[in-house]
Design a protein around this motif. Structure first.
Motif, mmCIF file in Angstrom:
data_model
loop_
_atom_site.group_PDB
_atom_site.id
_atom_site.type_symbol
_atom_site.label_atom_id
_atom_site.label_comp_id
_atom_site.label_asym_id
_atom_site.label_seq_id
_atom_site.Cartn_x
_atom_site.Cartn_y
_atom_site.Cartn_z
ATOM 1 N N ILE A 24 49.052 18.515 58.494
ATOM 2 C CA ILE A 24 48.207 18.680 57.305
ATOM 3 C C ILE A 24 46.790 18.202 57.604
ATOM 4 C CG2 ILE A 24 47.845 17.945 54.913
ATOM 5 C CD1 ILE A 24 50.882 17.696 54.661
ATOM 6 N N CYS A 28 43.313 20.613 57.802
ATOM 7 C CA CYS A 28 42.116 20.336 57.001
ATOM 8 C C CYS A 28 40.913 20.077 57.898
ATOM 9 C CB CYS A 28 42.364 19.144 56.081
ATOM 10 S SG CYS A 28 43.529 19.479 54.743
ATOM 11 N N ALA A 163 45.163 14.847 54.064
ATOM 12 C CA ALA A 163 44.249 15.969 53.844
ATOM 13 C C ALA A 163 42.805 15.490 53.719
ATOM 14 C CB ALA A 163 44.657 16.748 52.592
ATOM 15 N N LEU A 383 41.585 15.015 47.797
ATOM 16 C CA LEU A 383 41.471 15.946 48.914
ATOM 17 C C LEU A 383 40.071 15.963 49.525
ATOM 18 C CD1 LEU A 383 43.447 18.993 47.425
ATOM 19 C CD2 LEU A 383 44.283 17.285 49.045
#
Length: 415
Positions: A24, A28, A163, A383
């Motif tokens: 993840i 990102c 993230a 995020l």
């Protein structure tokens, strides 16, 4: 040119903190660092060049301010000084200890950068034909060894924000900002190589961007995995530069440390050369030749030399808030400039960039001073994309405002 100091130290650290969530964090990271950077090279050239694309979208003064801020960040203030500081801490210190001091090394490093970048036409040839192939080969040796002989099991995440960590690492790597200057370098290189037609230049630049993006994604994936597999073996608490040194030493012994030193030197040298040439070319174009390319190279090298002696950790620390403000509005411009012709107006781009800038500025103020706690309640904050909804709203407001003004003018014309 893209693979430099941050590209080497940030992915392993991201992998160590992300643990089992390393994929993840990696995805990102490459979204910000690879996808937007390579897209930006093509988008800015397709829109008439880096300077024209941003200034033509935001207006001359705001565009000039944003472009110049980006060039200063990627050139003499943050990224270029970091190349020398990283080379010293990861190549010189592990091999020679304190027998070579930072001042002497950085003077030699930037003397080489100056010698290899002072002639504009040699930039891409030096980097592409000699330095980068050696760099990629050395990196692959370490990655393949780490995949075949893993450092250990991948443990639980040390951070609950994989993230967000990936996005912030993408900001810190700074490649998305470097595409302003690198777009100019690529345009000059394409023209020098004989691609005189605009269509041919865009085709070769697009091809180069795809190849670069694929190689960067593979390399970053490998480095992130190495970091993820190291957490249980080494434990938490290592800083970024120490982690990659220890990983390499564990995999390949003292020979690995020498290989890493070569990798770091080549990575930082290619990026420093590219950034120096990009900065000098930018100021030559912006001042219409009043600041010559050679003068720009000399000034960039001297300022970078002075700042790099602050040390790597100090540079990374003061870079974080600056990049958190500059990156979002610039990323908005890079993406939206691809659709400028279809929109028929630049108002949505201006509105989106303003929305992204405003929220990024407030978020950075809170991160630095803790005076705006309500900012943490904004959507997508976890995020690292708290600015995105406001960029979208700003773009919509810009489009609606343009249509309203246009409709009002048309009504008056009919009357």
């Amino acid at each position: 040119m893209f693979f430099g100091a941050g590209n080497l130290i940030f992915p392993p650290f991201l992998g160590m903190e992300s643990g089992t969530d390393w994929v993840i964090g990696f995805l990102c990271f490459i979204l910000i660092d690879v996808a937007l950077s390579c897209l930006g090279i093509f988008a800015l050239n397709a829109a008439g060049g880096a300077n024209a694309a941003v200034e033509g979208s935001l207006g001359r003064v705001p565009g000039l301010v944003l472009n110049t801020a980006v060039i200063l960040c990627t050139g003499m203030i943050i990224a270029e000084p970091r190349t020398a500081a990283t080379t010293y801490e990861m190549s010189i210190v592990p091999l020679f200890g304190d027998s070579v001091n930072m001042l002497a090394f950085s003077a030699l490093f930037f003397a080489v950068v100056l010698a290899l970048s002072i002639r504009q036409t040699r930039l891409v040839s030096i980097i592409g034909k000699v330095l980068t192939p050696l760099l990629v080969l050395c990196v692959f040796v370490i990655i393949v060894t780490g995949v075949v002989y893993p450092l250990g099991e991948i443990g639980a995440p040390l951070s609950s924000h994989a993230a967000q960590d990936g996005i912030l690492a993408g900001y810190q790597a700074m490649d998305v900002l470097a595409c302003v200057g690198f777009a100019i370098v690529m345009e000059n290189a394409a023209r020098t190589a004989g691609y005189t037609r605009r269509e041919d230049q865009l085709k070769v630049i697009a091809g180069a961007s795809v190849v670069a993006g694929a190689l960067l994604a593979v390399i970053y994936g490998g480095l992130t995995y190495l970091g993820a597999s190291s957490a249980l073996a080494f434990g938490a608490g290592m800083d970024r530069s120490t982690l990659i040194v220890e990983i390499t030493k564990h995999l390949l012994g003292n020979t690995g440390v020498i290989i890493l030193g070569i990798i770091v030197g080549l990575a930082c040298l290619t990026t420093a050369i590219g950034l120096t040439g990009a900065s000098a070319s930018y100021f030559e174009r912006t001042t219409h030749g009043k600041i010559s390319y050679r003068t720009g190279v000399i000034v960039t090298v001297l300022v970078s030399f002075a700042i790099c002696n602050l040390g790597l950790n100090a540079i990374v620390a003061f870079a974080a808030p600056i990049l958190s403000v500059v990156c979002p509005p610039f990323m908005v411009c890079v993406v939206m400039v691809l659709f400028k012709k279809r929109m028929g107006t630049t108002w949505p781009i201006k509105g989106a960039a303003l929305g992204a800038f405003g929220v990024s500025l407030l978020t950075t103020i809170d991160d630095t001073y803790g005076v705006l706690p309500a900012i943490k309640q904004l959507p997508f904050t976890d995020l690292g994309f708290s600015w995105l909804p406001f960029a979208i709203v700003g773009g919509i407001i810009g489009a609606v405002a343009f249509k309203a003004i246009k409709g009002n003018k048309e009504s008056k014309a009919v009357a």
